[in-house]
Design an enzyme around this catalytic site. Structure first.
Site, PDB file in Angstrom:
ATOM      1  N   ASN A 154       0.872  -1.316  -0.059  1.00 13.42           N
ATOM      2  CA  ASN A 154      -0.045   0.084  -0.019  1.00 13.42           C
ATOM      3  C   ASN A 154       0.779   1.248   0.150  1.00 13.42           C
ATOM      4  O   ASN A 154       1.814   1.295   0.563  1.00 13.42           O
ATOM      5  CB  ASN A 154      -0.974   0.177   1.077  1.00 13.42           C
ATOM      6  CG  ASN A 154      -0.308   0.632   2.441  1.00 13.42           C
ATOM      7  OD1 ASN A 154      -0.500   1.904   2.378  1.00 13.42           O
ATOM      8  ND2 ASN A 154       0.179   0.128   3.378  1.00 13.42           N
ATOM      9  N   PHE A 158      -1.248   8.474   3.949  1.00 10.67           N
ATOM     10  CA  PHE A 158      -1.917   9.047   5.071  1.00 10.67           C
ATOM     11  C   PHE A 158      -3.171   9.511   4.702  1.00 10.67           C
ATOM     12  O   PHE A 158      -3.468  11.163   4.714  1.00 10.67           O
ATOM     13  CB  PHE A 158      -1.266   9.936   5.962  1.00 10.67           C
ATOM     14  CG  PHE A 158      -0.060   9.300   6.784  1.00 10.67           C
ATOM     15  CD1 PHE A 158      -0.283   7.899   7.232  1.00 10.67           C
ATOM     16  CD2 PHE A 158       0.989  10.119   7.332  1.00 10.67           C
ATOM     17  CE1 PHE A 158       0.810   7.412   7.967  1.00 10.67           C
ATOM     18  CE2 PHE A 158       1.713   9.782   7.911  1.00 10.67           C
ATOM     19  CZ  PHE A 158       1.705   8.145   8.269  1.00 10.67           C
ATOM     20  N   ASN A 186      -3.564   6.237  16.297  1.00  9.16           N
ATOM     21  CA  ASN A 186      -2.253   6.137  15.508  1.00  9.16           C
ATOM     22  C   ASN A 186      -2.143   7.638  15.045  1.00  9.16           C
ATOM     23  O   ASN A 186      -2.856   7.904  14.028  1.00  9.16           O
ATOM     24  CB  ASN A 186      -2.197   5.199  14.571  1.00  9.16           C
ATOM     25  CG  ASN A 186      -0.812   5.147  13.871  1.00  9.16           C
ATOM     26  OD1 ASN A 186      -0.352   6.025  13.268  1.00  9.16           O
ATOM     27  ND2 ASN A 186      -0.204   3.959  13.933  1.00  9.16           N
ATOM     28  N   VAL A 218       6.402   7.024  13.104  1.00  8.59           N
ATOM     29  CA  VAL A 218       7.148   7.760  12.129  1.00  8.59           C
ATOM     30  C   VAL A 218       7.901   6.635  11.469  1.00  8.59           C
ATOM     31  O   VAL A 218       8.921   6.630  11.083  1.00  8.59           O
ATOM     32  CB  VAL A 218       8.409   8.216  12.856  1.00  8.59           C
ATOM     33  CG1 VAL A 218       7.921   9.699  13.607  1.00  8.59           C
ATOM     34  CG2 VAL A 218       8.931   7.695  14.219  1.00  8.59           C
ATOM     35  N   SER A 219       6.935   5.719  10.936  1.00  6.36           N
ATOM     36  CA  SER A 219       7.829   4.449  10.193  1.00  6.36           C
ATOM     37  C   SER A 219       6.747   4.171   8.768  1.00  6.36           C
ATOM     38  O   SER A 219       7.079   3.217   8.323  1.00  6.36           O
ATOM     39  CB  SER A 219       7.612   3.029  11.196  1.00  6.36           C
ATOM     40  OG  SER A 219       6.539   2.970  12.055  1.00  6.36           O
ATOM     41  N   SER A 220       5.971   5.021   8.652  1.00  4.38           N
ATOM     42  CA  SER A 220       4.972   4.551   7.481  1.00  4.38           C
ATOM     43  C   SER A 220       6.019   5.019   6.263  1.00  4.38           C
ATOM     44  O   SER A 220       6.927   6.140   6.363  1.00  4.38           O
ATOM     45  CB  SER A 220       3.908   5.461   7.169  1.00  4.38           C
ATOM     46  OG  SER A 220       2.722   4.812   7.902  1.00  4.38           O
ATOM     47  N   ASN A 222       5.225   5.793   2.987  1.00  8.25           N
ATOM     48  CA  ASN A 222       4.624   6.626   2.121  1.00  8.25           C
ATOM     49  C   ASN A 222       4.408   8.312   2.273  1.00  8.25           C
ATOM     50  O   ASN A 222       3.924   8.878   1.283  1.00  8.25           O
ATOM     51  CB  ASN A 222       3.411   6.093   1.720  1.00  8.25           C
ATOM     52  CG  ASN A 222       3.490   4.632   1.616  1.00  8.25           C
ATOM     53  OD1 ASN A 222       4.191   4.174   0.915  1.00  8.25           O
ATOM     54  ND2 ASN A 222       2.706   3.833   2.315  1.00  8.25           N
ATOM     55  N   THR A 223       5.238   8.621   3.301  1.00  4.97           N
ATOM     56  CA  THR A 223       5.263  10.132   3.408  1.00  4.97           C
ATOM     57  C   THR A 223       6.641  10.610   3.423  1.00  4.97           C
ATOM     58  O   THR A 223       7.641  10.021   4.412  1.00  4.97           O
ATOM     59  CB  THR A 223       4.502  10.671   4.740  1.00  4.97           C
ATOM     60  OG1 THR A 223       3.184  10.161   4.509  1.00  4.97           O
ATOM     61  CG2 THR A 223       4.786  12.069   5.162  1.00  4.97           C
ATOM     62  N   LYS A 260       5.985   3.799  16.987  1.00  8.90           N
ATOM     63  CA  LYS A 260       5.768   2.451  16.235  1.00  8.90           C
ATOM     64  C   LYS A 260       7.061   2.532  15.216  1.00  8.90           C
ATOM     65  O   LYS A 260       7.296   3.615  14.199  1.00  8.90           O
ATOM     66  CB  LYS A 260       4.519   2.509  15.349  1.00  8.90           C
ATOM     67  CG  LYS A 260       4.287   1.563  14.208  1.00  8.90           C
ATOM     68  CD  LYS A 260       2.762   1.491  13.599  1.00  8.90           C
ATOM     69  CE  LYS A 260       2.691   0.279  12.823  1.00  8.90           C
ATOM     70  NZ  LYS A 260       1.415   0.020  12.334  1.00  8.90           N
ATOM     71  N   ASN A 291       5.995  -1.713  11.425  1.00  7.57           N
ATOM     72  CA  ASN A 291       5.235  -1.116  10.426  1.00  7.57           C
ATOM     73  C   ASN A 291       5.550  -1.861   8.965  1.00  7.57           C
ATOM     74  O   ASN A 291       6.202  -3.096   9.136  1.00  7.57           O
ATOM     75  CB  ASN A 291       5.419   0.543  10.082  1.00  7.57           C
ATOM     76  CG  ASN A 291       4.314   1.016   9.261  1.00  7.57           C
ATOM     77  OD1 ASN A 291       3.676   0.844   8.575  1.00  7.57           O
ATOM     78  ND2 ASN A 291       4.072   2.344   9.949  1.00  7.57           N
ATOM     79  N   GLY A 313       1.896  -8.442   5.578  1.00  5.58           N
ATOM     80  CA  GLY A 313       1.489  -9.950   5.224  1.00  5.58           C
ATOM     81  C   GLY A 313       2.632 -10.918   5.446  1.00  5.58           C
ATOM     82  O   GLY A 313       3.704 -10.508   6.432  1.00  5.58           O
ATOM     83  N   THR A 364      -3.246  -7.718   7.458  1.00  2.00           N
ATOM     84  CA  THR A 364      -3.279  -8.218   6.000  1.00  2.00           C
ATOM     85  C   THR A 364      -4.198  -9.434   6.098  1.00  2.00           C
ATOM     86  O   THR A 364      -4.943  -9.581   5.137  1.00  2.00           O
ATOM     87  CB  THR A 364      -1.848  -8.151   5.406  1.00  2.00           C
ATOM     88  OG1 THR A 364      -1.246  -6.942   5.583  1.00  2.00           O
ATOM     89  CG2 THR A 364      -1.932  -8.759   4.169  1.00  2.00           C
TER      90      THR A 364
HETATM   91  C1  FMN Z   1      -3.558  -1.029   3.512  1.00  2.00           C
HETATM   92  C2  FMN Z   1      -2.833  -0.545   4.711  1.00  2.00           C
HETATM   93  C3  FMN Z   1      -2.675   0.523   5.287  1.00  2.00           C
HETATM   94  C4  FMN Z   1      -2.076   0.610   6.369  1.00  2.00           C
HETATM   95  N1  FMN Z   1      -1.907   2.128   6.986  1.00  2.00           N
HETATM   96  C5  FMN Z   1      -1.350   2.150   8.017  1.00  2.00           C
HETATM   97  C6  FMN Z   1      -1.274   3.426   8.859  1.00  2.00           C
HETATM   98  O1  FMN Z   1      -1.991   4.261   8.423  1.00  2.00           O
HETATM   99  N2  FMN Z   1      -0.528   3.900   9.859  1.00  2.00           N
HETATM  100  C7  FMN Z   1       0.086   2.752  10.393  1.00  2.00           C
HETATM  101  O2  FMN Z   1       0.917   3.085  11.368  1.00  2.00           O
HETATM  102  N3  FMN Z   1       0.148   1.687   9.823  1.00  2.00           N
HETATM  103  C8  FMN Z   1      -0.476   1.305   8.833  1.00  2.00           C
HETATM  104  N4  FMN Z   1      -0.597   0.223   8.022  1.00  2.00           N
HETATM  105  C9  FMN Z   1       0.566  -0.826   8.504  1.00  2.00           C
HETATM  106  C10 FMN Z   1      -0.022  -1.928   9.760  1.00  2.00           C
HETATM  107  O3  FMN Z   1      -0.521  -1.327  10.850  1.00  2.00           O
HETATM  108  C11 FMN Z   1       1.029  -3.073   9.964  1.00  2.00           C
HETATM  109  O4  FMN Z   1       1.827  -2.583  10.622  1.00  2.00           O
HETATM  110  C12 FMN Z   1       1.454  -3.803   8.808  1.00  2.00           C
HETATM  111  O5  FMN Z   1       0.352  -4.062   7.841  1.00  2.00           O
HETATM  112  C13 FMN Z   1       2.106  -5.142   9.431  1.00  2.00           C
HETATM  113  O6  FMN Z   1       1.115  -5.982   9.758  1.00  2.00           O
HETATM  114  P1  FMN Z   1      -0.022  -7.155   8.938  1.00  2.00           P
HETATM  115  O7  FMN Z   1       1.162  -7.802   7.944  1.00  2.00           O
HETATM  116  O8  FMN Z   1      -0.661  -8.143   9.752  1.00  2.00           O
HETATM  117  O9  FMN Z   1      -0.736  -6.384   7.952  1.00  2.00           O
HETATM  118  C14 FMN Z   1      -1.360  -0.393   6.942  1.00  2.00           C
HETATM  119  C15 FMN Z   1      -1.320  -1.403   6.522  1.00  2.00           C
HETATM  120  C16 FMN Z   1      -1.963  -1.702   5.349  1.00  2.00           C
HETATM  121  C17 FMN Z   1      -2.077  -3.040   4.658  1.00  2.00           C
END
Ligand code: FMN
Length: 406
Positions: A154, A158, A186, A218-220, A222-223, A260, A291, A313, A364
Protein backbone atom coordinates in the site's frame (compact mmCIF):
# COMPACT_ATOMS: atom_id res chain seq x y z
CA UNK A 1 -33.55 -2.23 8.21
CA UNK A 2 -32.53 1.35 9.02
CA UNK A 3 -28.80 0.56 9.21
CA UNK A 4 -29.07 -1.33 5.90
CA UNK A 5 -30.61 1.59 4.04
CA UNK A 6 -28.11 4.08 5.41
CA UNK A 7 -25.38 1.58 4.57
CA UNK A 8 -26.62 1.46 0.95
CA UNK A 9 -26.66 5.26 0.89
CA UNK A 10 -23.07 5.34 2.13
CA UNK A 11 -22.00 2.79 -0.49
CA UNK A 12 -23.57 4.94 -3.19
CA UNK A 13 -21.89 8.08 -1.86
CA UNK A 14 -18.54 6.33 -1.82
CA UNK A 15 -19.00 4.96 -5.30
CA UNK A 16 -19.88 8.41 -6.64
CA UNK A 17 -16.37 9.44 -5.75
CA UNK A 18 -15.01 6.69 -8.00
CA UNK A 19 -15.22 8.28 -11.39
CA UNK A 20 -14.41 5.30 -13.57
CA UNK A 21 -17.58 3.64 -14.79
CA UNK A 22 -16.08 0.18 -14.55
CA UNK A 23 -15.21 0.53 -10.88
CA UNK A 24 -18.70 1.81 -10.24
CA UNK A 25 -20.19 -1.30 -11.80
CA UNK A 26 -17.91 -3.64 -9.91
CA UNK A 27 -18.44 -1.88 -6.61
CA UNK A 28 -22.20 -1.86 -7.01
CA UNK A 29 -22.19 -5.54 -7.91
CA UNK A 30 -19.99 -6.26 -4.90
CA UNK A 31 -22.17 -4.23 -2.57
CA UNK A 32 -25.26 -6.00 -3.87
CA UNK A 33 -23.57 -9.36 -3.37
CA UNK A 34 -22.54 -8.37 0.13
CA UNK A 35 -26.01 -7.23 1.07
CA UNK A 36 -27.66 -10.23 -0.57
CA UNK A 37 -25.32 -12.49 1.35
CA UNK A 38 -25.93 -10.71 4.60
CA UNK A 39 -29.66 -10.75 4.17
CA UNK A 40 -29.94 -14.34 3.01
CA UNK A 41 -27.46 -15.86 5.39
CA UNK A 42 -27.85 -13.81 8.49
CA UNK A 43 -26.27 -15.69 11.44
CA UNK A 44 -24.75 -18.38 9.26
CA UNK A 45 -21.08 -17.62 9.59
CA UNK A 46 -19.77 -20.40 7.36
CA UNK A 47 -21.92 -19.23 4.45
CA UNK A 48 -20.81 -15.68 5.13
CA UNK A 49 -17.24 -16.87 4.80
CA UNK A 50 -17.78 -18.87 1.63
CA UNK A 51 -20.11 -16.44 -0.13
CA UNK A 52 -19.72 -12.88 1.06
CA UNK A 53 -15.98 -12.71 1.68
CA UNK A 54 -15.01 -13.99 -1.80
CA UNK A 55 -17.49 -11.48 -3.30
CA UNK A 56 -15.80 -8.64 -1.43
CA UNK A 57 -12.42 -9.86 -2.62
CA UNK A 58 -13.55 -9.63 -6.27
CA UNK A 59 -13.54 -5.85 -5.91
CA UNK A 60 -10.44 -3.73 -6.46
CA UNK A 61 -8.42 -3.61 -3.24
CA UNK A 62 -9.34 -0.11 -2.10
CA UNK A 63 -13.06 -0.53 -2.91
CA UNK A 64 -13.20 -3.75 -0.91
CA UNK A 65 -11.37 -2.05 1.95
CA UNK A 66 -13.97 0.75 1.95
CA UNK A 67 -16.78 -1.78 1.86
CA UNK A 68 -15.31 -3.77 4.75
CA UNK A 69 -15.05 -0.57 6.82
CA UNK A 70 -18.66 0.26 6.03
CA UNK A 71 -19.78 -3.27 6.93
CA UNK A 72 -18.06 -2.84 10.32
CA UNK A 73 -19.47 0.66 10.73
CA UNK A 74 -23.03 -0.60 10.24
CA UNK A 75 -22.33 -3.79 12.20
CA UNK A 76 -23.27 -6.04 9.31
CA UNK A 77 -20.69 -8.73 10.02
CA UNK A 78 -21.94 -11.47 12.32
CA UNK A 79 -20.68 -10.65 15.82
CA UNK A 80 -18.40 -13.15 17.49
CA UNK A 81 -20.14 -15.21 20.13
CA UNK A 82 -16.92 -16.72 21.44
CA UNK A 83 -16.03 -16.19 25.10
CA UNK A 84 -12.32 -15.53 25.44
CA UNK A 85 -10.46 -18.17 27.45
CA UNK A 86 -9.16 -17.00 30.80
CA UNK A 87 -5.57 -17.63 29.73
CA UNK A 88 -5.93 -14.83 27.16
CA UNK A 89 -7.02 -12.20 29.67
CA UNK A 90 -4.41 -9.52 30.13
CA UNK A 91 -3.76 -5.97 31.27
CA UNK A 92 -3.18 -3.43 28.53
CA UNK A 93 -1.50 -0.33 29.97
CA UNK A 94 -3.69 -0.50 33.05
CA UNK A 95 -6.88 -1.63 31.28
CA UNK A 96 -8.23 -5.16 31.49
CA UNK A 97 -8.64 -6.80 28.10
CA UNK A 98 -10.14 -10.22 27.44
CA UNK A 99 -7.59 -11.10 24.76
CA UNK A 100 -4.31 -9.67 23.43
CA UNK A 101 -5.29 -9.54 19.74
CA UNK A 102 -5.86 -6.10 18.21
CA UNK A 103 -6.62 -4.64 14.80
CA UNK A 104 -3.60 -2.74 13.47
CA UNK A 105 -3.61 0.86 12.25
CA UNK A 106 -4.64 1.49 8.66
CA UNK A 107 -7.89 -0.49 8.54
CA UNK A 108 -10.11 2.02 10.32
CA UNK A 109 -8.18 5.15 9.46
CA UNK A 110 -10.94 7.53 10.51
CA UNK A 111 -12.51 5.85 13.54
CA UNK A 112 -15.72 4.95 11.76
CA UNK A 113 -15.87 1.25 12.53
CA UNK A 114 -14.86 0.93 16.17
CA UNK A 115 -18.02 -0.75 17.46
CA UNK A 116 -18.18 -3.23 14.57
CA UNK A 117 -14.52 -4.12 15.10
CA UNK A 118 -15.16 -4.76 18.76
CA UNK A 119 -18.00 -7.11 17.67
CA UNK A 120 -15.48 -9.21 15.75
CA UNK A 121 -13.76 -10.07 19.03
CA UNK A 122 -10.69 -7.85 19.07
CA UNK A 123 -9.23 -7.16 22.48
CA UNK A 124 -8.19 -3.66 21.44
CA UNK A 125 -8.53 -1.43 18.40
CA UNK A 126 -6.14 1.03 16.83
CA UNK A 127 -7.49 3.71 14.52
CA UNK A 128 -5.52 6.01 12.21
CA UNK A 129 -3.08 7.14 11.10
CA UNK A 130 -4.73 10.51 11.61
CA UNK A 131 -3.20 13.74 10.31
CA UNK A 132 -3.86 17.21 11.77
CA UNK A 133 -5.64 18.54 8.66
CA UNK A 134 -7.76 16.38 6.39
CA UNK A 135 -5.80 15.23 3.32
CA UNK A 136 -6.61 12.91 0.39
CA UNK A 137 -3.45 10.79 0.37
CA UNK A 138 -1.71 9.58 -2.80
CA UNK A 139 -3.39 9.18 -6.21
CA UNK A 140 -5.18 5.88 -6.88
CA UNK A 141 -4.48 3.04 -7.41
CA UNK A 142 -2.56 2.86 -4.15
CA UNK A 143 -3.34 -0.57 -2.67
CA UNK A 144 -2.40 -3.87 -4.29
CA UNK A 145 -3.18 -7.44 -3.26
CA UNK A 146 -0.38 -9.94 -3.84
CA UNK A 147 -2.67 -12.92 -3.31
CA UNK A 148 -0.10 -15.63 -4.02
CA UNK A 149 2.10 -14.20 -1.30
CA UNK A 150 -0.73 -13.46 1.16
CA UNK A 151 0.58 -9.91 1.10
CA UNK A 152 -0.44 -6.32 0.37
CA UNK A 153 1.51 -3.35 -0.93
CA UNK A 154 0.00 0.00 0.00
CA UNK A 155 0.96 3.58 -0.60
CA UNK A 156 -2.13 5.27 0.78
CA UNK A 157 0.01 8.19 2.02
CA UNK A 158 -2.09 9.01 5.10
CA UNK A 159 -5.52 9.69 3.60
CA UNK A 160 -7.23 11.12 6.64
CA UNK A 161 -10.34 12.98 7.77
CA UNK A 162 -8.09 14.97 10.13
CA UNK A 163 -7.87 15.36 13.92
CA UNK A 164 -11.06 17.28 14.46
CA UNK A 165 -13.50 14.88 12.83
CA UNK A 166 -11.81 11.77 14.24
CA UNK A 167 -11.81 13.30 17.74
CA UNK A 168 -15.53 14.08 17.38
CA UNK A 169 -16.31 10.50 16.35
CA UNK A 170 -14.37 9.06 19.25
CA UNK A 171 -16.06 11.44 21.67
CA UNK A 172 -19.44 10.23 20.40
CA UNK A 173 -18.47 6.56 20.76
CA UNK A 174 -17.32 7.14 24.29
CA UNK A 175 -20.67 8.64 25.22
CA UNK A 176 -22.53 5.50 24.17
CA UNK A 177 -23.68 3.26 26.98
CA UNK A 178 -22.53 0.10 25.19
CA UNK A 179 -19.03 1.45 24.54
CA UNK A 180 -16.44 -0.68 26.30
CA UNK A 181 -13.61 -0.97 23.79
CA UNK A 182 -9.96 -0.08 24.28
CA UNK A 183 -9.19 2.29 21.40
CA UNK A 184 -5.80 3.71 20.51
CA UNK A 185 -5.14 6.49 18.03
CA UNK A 186 -2.20 6.34 15.65
CA UNK A 187 -0.83 9.79 14.82
CA UNK A 188 0.67 10.82 11.50
CA UNK A 189 1.69 14.12 9.95
CA UNK A 190 0.43 16.10 7.00
CA UNK A 191 2.32 15.54 3.77
CA UNK A 192 3.20 19.20 3.25
CA UNK A 193 3.71 20.09 6.88
CA UNK A 194 6.61 22.46 7.49
CA UNK A 195 6.46 21.71 11.21
CA UNK A 196 6.15 17.92 11.49
CA UNK A 197 6.96 17.82 15.19
CA UNK A 198 4.11 20.15 16.00
CA UNK A 199 1.80 17.87 13.94
CA UNK A 200 2.43 15.15 16.54
CA UNK A 201 2.18 17.58 19.45
CA UNK A 202 -1.19 18.69 18.10
CA UNK A 203 -2.18 15.03 17.86
CA UNK A 204 -1.42 14.49 21.53
CA UNK A 205 -3.40 17.57 22.53
CA UNK A 206 -6.43 16.90 20.32
CA UNK A 207 -6.67 13.12 20.46
CA UNK A 208 -5.08 12.34 23.84
CA UNK A 209 -8.32 13.15 25.69
CA UNK A 210 -10.31 10.60 23.64
CA UNK A 211 -7.72 7.82 23.27
CA UNK A 212 -6.78 4.85 25.47
CA UNK A 213 -3.31 5.07 23.96
CA UNK A 214 -1.53 7.12 21.32
CA UNK A 215 0.97 5.97 18.74
CA UNK A 216 3.71 8.13 17.31
CA UNK A 217 4.00 6.73 13.82
CA UNK A 218 7.27 7.71 12.19
CA UNK A 219 7.62 4.48 10.25
CA UNK A 220 5.17 4.57 7.33
CA UNK A 221 7.17 4.52 4.09
CA UNK A 222 4.67 6.59 2.09
CA UNK A 223 5.29 10.10 3.40
CA UNK A 224 8.56 11.67 2.28
CA UNK A 225 11.00 12.21 5.13
CA UNK A 226 8.78 10.55 7.75
CA UNK A 227 11.06 7.64 8.52
CA UNK A 228 14.03 10.00 8.99
CA UNK A 229 12.28 11.05 12.19
CA UNK A 230 13.46 7.73 13.65
CA UNK A 231 17.07 9.06 13.66
CA UNK A 232 18.54 9.77 17.08
CA UNK A 233 18.52 13.56 16.98
CA UNK A 234 15.09 14.01 15.41
CA UNK A 235 13.54 11.27 17.52
CA UNK A 236 14.85 12.89 20.69
CA UNK A 237 13.31 16.25 19.77
CA UNK A 238 10.06 14.59 18.74
CA UNK A 239 9.63 12.41 21.83
CA UNK A 240 10.59 15.23 24.18
CA UNK A 241 7.92 17.37 22.55
CA UNK A 242 5.13 14.77 22.60
CA UNK A 243 5.77 13.62 26.17
CA UNK A 244 5.88 17.26 27.29
CA UNK A 245 2.59 17.93 25.46
CA UNK A 246 1.00 15.05 27.37
CA UNK A 247 1.71 16.78 30.67
CA UNK A 248 -0.41 19.70 29.43
CA UNK A 249 -3.51 17.53 29.01
CA UNK A 250 -6.28 18.32 31.45
CA UNK A 251 -8.22 15.20 30.46
CA UNK A 252 -6.32 11.90 30.36
CA UNK A 253 -2.84 13.29 31.21
CA UNK A 254 -1.46 9.77 31.62
CA UNK A 255 -2.49 8.52 28.19
CA UNK A 256 0.17 5.95 27.20
CA UNK A 257 2.35 6.96 24.25
CA UNK A 258 3.78 4.22 22.04
CA UNK A 259 6.35 4.46 19.25
CA UNK A 260 5.80 2.47 16.04
CA UNK A 261 8.97 1.49 14.24
CA UNK A 262 9.98 0.30 10.79
CA UNK A 263 11.25 -3.21 10.02
CA UNK A 264 13.90 -1.73 7.74
CA UNK A 265 16.13 -0.44 10.56
CA UNK A 266 19.64 -1.78 11.12
CA UNK A 267 20.88 -2.93 14.54
CA UNK A 268 22.69 0.39 15.15
CA UNK A 269 19.43 2.28 14.47
CA UNK A 270 17.65 0.07 16.99
CA UNK A 271 20.33 0.76 19.59
CA UNK A 272 19.92 4.49 18.98
CA UNK A 273 16.16 4.24 19.44
CA UNK A 274 16.56 2.34 22.69
CA UNK A 275 19.12 4.90 23.92
CA UNK A 276 16.59 7.67 23.20
CA UNK A 277 13.60 6.00 24.87
CA UNK A 278 15.73 5.14 27.90
CA UNK A 279 16.14 8.84 28.69
CA UNK A 280 13.66 10.28 31.15
CA UNK A 281 12.42 13.08 28.91
CA UNK A 282 11.78 10.73 25.95
CA UNK A 283 10.38 7.72 27.76
CA UNK A 284 7.56 6.07 25.84
CA UNK A 285 5.23 3.51 27.37
CA UNK A 286 5.55 0.93 24.64
CA UNK A 287 6.69 0.02 21.15
CA UNK A 288 4.81 -1.22 18.12
CA UNK A 289 6.94 -3.53 16.01
CA UNK A 290 6.53 -3.17 13.09
CA UNK A 291 5.18 -1.11 10.25
CA UNK A 292 5.31 -2.26 6.59
CA UNK A 293 8.61 -2.83 4.77
CA UNK A 294 10.10 -1.34 1.62
CA UNK A 295 12.14 -4.53 1.16
CA UNK A 296 10.88 -7.01 -1.41
CA UNK A 297 12.15 -10.23 0.11
CA UNK A 298 10.23 -13.52 0.32
CA UNK A 299 7.81 -12.64 -2.47
CA UNK A 300 7.15 -14.20 -5.84
CA UNK A 301 8.19 -12.33 -8.97
CA UNK A 302 4.74 -10.84 -9.59
CA UNK A 303 4.40 -7.62 -11.57
CA UNK A 304 2.84 -6.00 -8.53
CA UNK A 305 5.96 -6.64 -6.44
CA UNK A 306 7.50 -3.59 -8.12
CA UNK A 307 4.75 -1.25 -6.97
CA UNK A 308 6.08 1.46 -4.66
CA UNK A 309 4.84 1.27 -1.07
CA UNK A 310 4.93 -0.70 2.14
CA UNK A 311 4.69 -4.49 2.00
CA UNK A 312 2.71 -6.31 4.69
CA UNK A 313 1.51 -9.84 5.35
CA UNK A 314 3.32 -13.16 5.21
CA UNK A 315 6.58 -11.88 3.61
CA UNK A 316 7.00 -9.50 6.57
CA UNK A 317 6.27 -12.06 9.28
CA UNK A 318 9.76 -13.36 10.03
CA UNK A 319 11.50 -9.96 9.90
CA UNK A 320 8.94 -8.45 12.23
CA UNK A 321 9.35 -11.33 14.71
CA UNK A 322 13.14 -10.93 14.63
CA UNK A 323 12.77 -7.23 15.28
CA UNK A 324 10.49 -7.89 18.25
CA UNK A 325 13.16 -10.22 19.70
CA UNK A 326 15.85 -7.60 19.09
CA UNK A 327 13.86 -4.84 20.78
CA UNK A 328 12.89 -7.15 23.66
CA UNK A 329 16.58 -7.95 24.20
CA UNK A 330 17.77 -4.34 23.85
CA UNK A 331 15.12 -3.04 26.27
CA UNK A 332 15.69 -6.01 28.61
CA UNK A 333 11.98 -6.79 28.44
CA UNK A 334 11.12 -3.56 30.28
CA UNK A 335 9.10 -1.92 27.51
CA UNK A 336 5.81 -3.56 26.45
CA UNK A 337 5.78 -4.44 22.76
CA UNK A 338 2.82 -4.81 20.41
CA UNK A 339 3.97 -7.29 17.76
CA UNK A 340 2.59 -6.92 14.25
CA UNK A 341 3.51 -8.24 10.82
CA UNK A 342 2.20 -11.27 8.96
CA UNK A 343 0.21 -12.86 11.77
CA UNK A 344 -2.36 -15.23 10.24
CA UNK A 345 -2.76 -17.93 12.91
CA UNK A 346 -2.57 -18.61 16.62
CA UNK A 347 0.84 -20.13 16.02
CA UNK A 348 2.10 -16.91 14.38
CA UNK A 349 0.71 -14.91 17.29
CA UNK A 350 2.38 -17.26 19.77
CA UNK A 351 5.74 -16.80 17.99
CA UNK A 352 5.45 -13.02 18.34
CA UNK A 353 4.68 -13.45 22.04
CA UNK A 354 7.56 -15.88 22.62
CA UNK A 355 9.80 -13.35 20.84
CA UNK A 356 8.79 -10.62 23.28
CA UNK A 357 5.43 -9.15 22.31
CA UNK A 358 2.87 -8.64 25.08
CA UNK A 359 0.12 -7.99 22.55
CA UNK A 360 -0.35 -8.78 18.85
CA UNK A 361 -2.05 -6.95 16.01
CA UNK A 362 -3.29 -8.17 12.65
CA UNK A 363 -4.36 -6.56 9.41
CA UNK A 364 -3.35 -8.17 6.09
CA UNK A 365 -4.38 -11.73 7.00
CA UNK A 366 -7.87 -10.43 7.77
CA UNK A 367 -8.16 -9.36 4.13
CA UNK A 368 -7.51 -12.91 2.95
CA UNK A 369 -9.21 -14.88 5.70
CA UNK A 370 -12.18 -12.72 6.67
CA UNK A 371 -13.46 -11.70 10.09
CA UNK A 372 -13.71 -15.29 11.46
CA UNK A 373 -9.93 -15.20 11.66
CA UNK A 374 -10.04 -13.26 14.92
CA UNK A 375 -11.85 -16.09 16.72
CA UNK A 376 -9.63 -18.73 15.13
CA UNK A 377 -6.43 -16.96 16.20
CA UNK A 378 -7.68 -16.62 19.77
CA UNK A 379 -8.75 -20.25 19.97
CA UNK A 380 -5.42 -21.50 18.55
CA UNK A 381 -3.40 -19.19 20.75
CA UNK A 382 -5.19 -20.34 23.87
CA UNK A 383 -4.49 -23.95 22.91
CA UNK A 384 -0.80 -23.24 22.21
CA UNK A 385 -0.46 -21.66 25.64
CA UNK A 386 -2.09 -24.70 27.29
CA UNK A 387 0.09 -27.16 25.37
CA UNK A 388 3.23 -25.37 26.47
CA UNK A 389 2.15 -25.10 30.08
CA UNK A 390 1.61 -21.34 30.25
CA UNK A 391 -1.22 -20.44 32.61
CA UNK A 392 -1.63 -17.00 31.06
CA UNK A 393 -0.41 -15.24 27.94
CA UNK A 394 1.60 -12.83 30.11
CA UNK A 395 3.81 -15.72 31.28
CA UNK A 396 4.83 -16.52 27.70
CA UNK A 397 6.06 -13.02 26.78
CA UNK A 398 9.71 -13.18 25.69
CA UNK A 399 9.99 -16.77 26.94
CA UNK A 400 11.96 -17.84 23.87
CA UNK A 401 13.22 -14.56 22.46
CA UNK A 402 16.81 -15.74 21.95
CA UNK A 403 15.60 -18.23 19.36
CA UNK A 404 14.25 -15.43 17.18
CA UNK A 405 17.27 -13.14 17.20
CA UNK A 406 18.69 -12.79 13.66
C1 FMN B 1 -3.62 -1.01 3.54
C2 FMN B 1 -2.77 -0.73 4.75
C3 FMN B 1 -2.77 0.54 5.30
C4 FMN B 1 -1.97 0.81 6.43
N1 FMN B 1 -2.01 2.06 7.00
C5 FMN B 1 -1.30 2.30 8.12
C6 FMN B 1 -1.36 3.55 8.77
O1 FMN B 1 -2.09 4.46 8.35
N2 FMN B 1 -0.58 3.75 9.87
C7 FMN B 1 0.23 2.77 10.38
O2 FMN B 1 0.90 2.98 11.38
N3 FMN B 1 0.29 1.55 9.79
C8 FMN B 1 -0.45 1.30 8.69
N4 FMN B 1 -0.39 0.06 8.12
C9 FMN B 1 0.53 -0.96 8.67
C10 FMN B 1 -0.17 -1.93 9.61
O3 FMN B 1 -0.67 -1.27 10.75
C11 FMN B 1 0.80 -3.05 10.07
O4 FMN B 1 1.85 -2.45 10.80
C12 FMN B 1 1.40 -3.81 8.90
O5 FMN B 1 0.46 -3.97 7.86
C13 FMN B 1 1.91 -5.21 9.31
O6 FMN B 1 0.86 -6.02 9.77
P1 FMN B 1 0.11 -7.12 8.84
O7 FMN B 1 1.19 -7.89 8.13
O8 FMN B 1 -0.70 -7.94 9.79
O9 FMN B 1 -0.73 -6.33 7.90
C14 FMN B 1 -1.17 -0.22 6.98
C15 FMN B 1 -1.19 -1.50 6.41
C16 FMN B 1 -1.97 -1.76 5.32
C17 FMN B 1 -1.98 -3.15 4.73
Amino acid sequence: MAPLSSFLKMVLQKTQKINRLRSLGIVTAGATALLAGLTAYNNQDHLFGTFVMPAIRLLPAEASHNLAVLACKYRLYPASEQMDDLNLHSTFFGRLISNPIGIAAGFDKNAEAVIGLKDLGFGFIEVGSVTPLPQPGNPKPRVFRLSEDRAIINRYGFNSDGHQLVAERLREFRQREDFNAVVGVNLGRNRDSLTPISDYVQGVLELGPVADYLVVNVSSPNTKGLRDMQCKKELTTLLEAVTRARTELKTNPKVPILLKISPDLALDDLKDIVAVINTKQCRVDGLIVSNTTVARENISASKLANETGGLSGEPLRQRSTELIAQMYALTKGRVPIIGVGGVASGHDAFEKIEAGASFVQIYTALVYEGPDLVDRIKEDLSQQLNERGFKNVRDAVGSNHLQYLP
